[in-house]
Design an enzyme around this catalytic site. Structure first.
Site, PDB file in Angstrom:
ATOM      1  N   GLU A  31       0.787  -1.086  -0.587  1.00 45.76           N
ATOM      2  CA  GLU A  31       0.159   0.504  -0.081  1.00 45.76           C
ATOM      3  C   GLU A  31       1.141   0.862   0.175  1.00 45.76           C
ATOM      4  O   GLU A  31       0.175   2.631  -0.693  1.00 45.76           O
ATOM      5  CB  GLU A  31      -0.472   0.021   1.180  1.00 45.76           C
ATOM      6  CG  GLU A  31      -2.434  -1.184   0.904  1.00 45.76           C
ATOM      7  CD  GLU A  31      -2.852  -1.685   2.625  1.00 45.76           C
ATOM      8  OE1 GLU A  31      -3.862  -1.767   1.738  1.00 45.76           O
ATOM      9  OE2 GLU A  31      -2.366  -1.291   3.669  1.00 45.76           O
ATOM     10  N   GLU A  49      -3.344 -10.263   3.577  1.00 47.06           N
ATOM     11  CA  GLU A  49      -4.248  -9.427   5.413  1.00 47.06           C
ATOM     12  C   GLU A  49      -5.182 -10.510   5.106  1.00 47.06           C
ATOM     13  O   GLU A  49      -5.981 -10.979   6.405  1.00 47.06           O
ATOM     14  CB  GLU A  49      -4.470  -7.822   4.689  1.00 47.06           C
ATOM     15  CG  GLU A  49      -3.942  -7.674   4.949  1.00 47.06           C
ATOM     16  CD  GLU A  49      -2.891  -6.688   4.605  1.00 47.06           C
ATOM     17  OE1 GLU A  49      -1.916  -5.534   3.864  1.00 47.06           O
ATOM     18  OE2 GLU A  49      -3.577  -7.258   3.394  1.00 47.06           O
TER      19      GLU A  49
END
Length: 261
Positions: free
Chosen positions: A112, A132
């Protein structure tokens, strides 16, 4: 005195920011706040035009959130600082180019962070993932950004399965710009940063603001906003000395001298 987890180096108009938190360059709340301050100061420094973000060592760029720090009490919804996680994702008014030089494993919040840059180059051995899902949480920023950066189905596969991409596949899907041998990565990043920094800074700032603000606008709405002087950077550019300098340099058949004003 505790050694800072972030190293910075100024080279003319280029700022290098190196995440240096052994063993994996993971980001905790304190590190994120430091990064936010660094990128805020970069944004506000008229002498700096381009930044490079990279990781120390050859194995990790950044795996994202520091789970060990979380286990010790760092709240996942805590104070990340002025720029949000990693200092870049939510920093308002950041109208200067950012290059991510991915030197190794780039996953989770680290991916990210890389996606918050404008240009991504990577070492041949770099790998990318959003794992995740395997720990029962959501890659929130990546869920917003990644489907807009690469083909939707590839982004959704990464989000749903957590599978890894090597640098060649990441380049094939358009996630990264270029692949370089590890020992050439920073030299190539600096070469690109120097090239960009040599250009007209007011134009670079206008490009960033237009691209960011127009992302979810209809074409004509964005064009109307430009012609009605509603983009601050564009208005500054069109009334600048540099705008005249570009035309004069072309007419005089010489290299322009950009002043950023």
């Amino acid at each position: 005195m505790t050694e800072t987890p972030i190293k910075t180096k100024r080279d003319g108009a280029v700022l290098e920011v190196t995440l240096d938190r052994p063993k994996a360059n993971a980001i905790d709340l304190a590190t994120s706040r430091i990064m936010g301050e660094i990128f805020r100061d970069f944004r506000d420094d008229p002498e700096l035009r381009v930044a490079i973000i990279t990781g120390a060592g050859e194995k990790f760029f950044c795996p994202g959130w520091d789970l060990k720090a979380a286990a010790d009490g760092d709240a996942v919804d805590g104070d990340y600082g002025v720029g949000g996680f990693g200092g870049l994702q939510e920093l308002r008014g950041l109208n200067k180019p950012i290059i991510a030089a991915v030197n190794g494993i780039c996953c989770g919040g680290g991916l990210e962070l890389a996606l918050s840059a404008d240009i991504i180059i990577a070492a041949e051995h770099a790998t990318f993932a959003l794992p995740e899902i395997r720990s029962g949480t959501v890659a929130d920023a990546a869920s917003i950004k990644l489907p807009k950066r690469i083909p939707y189905h590839i982004a959704m596969e990464m989000l749903f399965t957590g599978r890894w991409l090597d640098s060649a596949e990441a380049a094939r899907w358009g996630m990264i710009n270029h692949i370089h041998p590890a020992d050439q990565l920073m030299a190539k990043a600096r070469e690109m940063a120097t090239l960009i920094a040599s250009g007209p800074p007011l134009v670079n700032e206008a490009i960033k603001e237009i691209v960011r603000e127009a992302e979810n606008m209809k074409f004509q709405d964005a064009m109307n906003k430009i012609t009605q002087s509603q983009f601050e950077t564009v208005d500054v550019l069109y009334n600048s000395e540099d705008q005249l300098e570009g035309a004069r340099a072309f007419a005089e058949k010489r290299a322009p001298v950009w002043k950023g004003k």
